[in-house]
Design an enzyme around this catalytic site. Structure first.
Site, PDB file in Angstrom:
ATOM      1  CG  LEU A   1     -38.943 -84.827-120.197  1.00  0.00           C
ATOM      2  CD1 LEU A   1     -37.356 -85.123-120.699  1.00  0.00           C
ATOM      3  CD2 LEU A   1     -39.685 -84.485-121.793  1.00  0.00           C
ATOM      4  CG  HIS A   2     -36.439 -85.696-114.156  1.00  0.00           C
ATOM      5  ND1 HIS A   2     -36.958 -87.344-114.532  1.00  0.00           N
ATOM      6  CD2 HIS A   2     -35.694 -85.887-113.326  1.00  0.00           C
ATOM      7  CE1 HIS A   2     -35.844 -87.878-114.600  1.00  0.00           C
ATOM      8  NE2 HIS A   2     -34.813 -86.525-113.684  1.00  0.00           N
ATOM      9  CB  ILE A   3     -35.923 -80.668-116.992  1.00  0.00           C
ATOM     10  CG1 ILE A   3     -36.153 -80.929-118.472  1.00  0.00           C
ATOM     11  CG2 ILE A   3     -34.703 -78.920-118.001  1.00  0.00           C
ATOM     12  CD1 ILE A   3     -36.755 -79.376-119.724  1.00  0.00           C
TER      13      ILE A   3
END
Length: 149
Positions: free
Chosen positions: A103-105
């Site tokens: 998960l990465h924003i």
């Protein structure tokens, strides 16, 4: 129900957090790390990742959602104050178009006429109002099931 998280053993982002791969760190906290994207849309494009390896937003434990997005909020403000950007673009992908399965924003500085023209998403239509209602009903049920879990 979300799929369980993949192992972080071969994860590039986990390797960055372990100091096994180089990266330009922007922020480190107990629950998250932010670093510059190696292939930025614009200079300052930052990736915010949870320290724990979770592949997608549905995999992220609920108690980590608020703190993670609080950091995204701060990074968005930092794009303006620290880089002089007029604003920012904040986004994440879940499985589709997710080049690293952690998960990465993305927090990307934006300015008027910066050349980013957005995404070209294919559009479709529902065959009828009934079909649309069926999809809405299915989504409502899935959300109710998640609330019970």
């Amino acid at each position: 129900m979300p799929r369980s998280s993949d192992s972080g053993a071969d994860c590039v982002f986990c390797q960055i957090m372990a100091g096994e791969r180089p990266a330009h760190l922007v922020m480190e906290t107990a629950e998250a790390v932010a670093f510059l994207d190696a292939r930025p849309l614009f200079k300052g494009h930052t990736l915010l990742v949870p320290r724990e390896h979770h592949r997608t937003l549905p995999d992220l434990p609920p108690e980590l959602v608020g703190p993670l997005f609080a950091h995204a909020r701060r990074l968005a403000a930092a794009m303006e104050t620290g880089l002089g950007a007029a604003g920012s673009f904040v986004a994440l992908n879940n499985r589709i178009s997710q080049s690293v399965p952690h998960l990465h924003i993305h927090v990307v500085p934006r300015n008027p006429k910066d050349g980013l023209r957005g995404f070209f998403w294919p559009r479709t239509k529902y065959a009828s109002g009934e079909e649309a209602a069926e999809y809405a009903s299915r989504l409502r049920k899935a959300l109710q099931d998640l609330n019970r879990a």
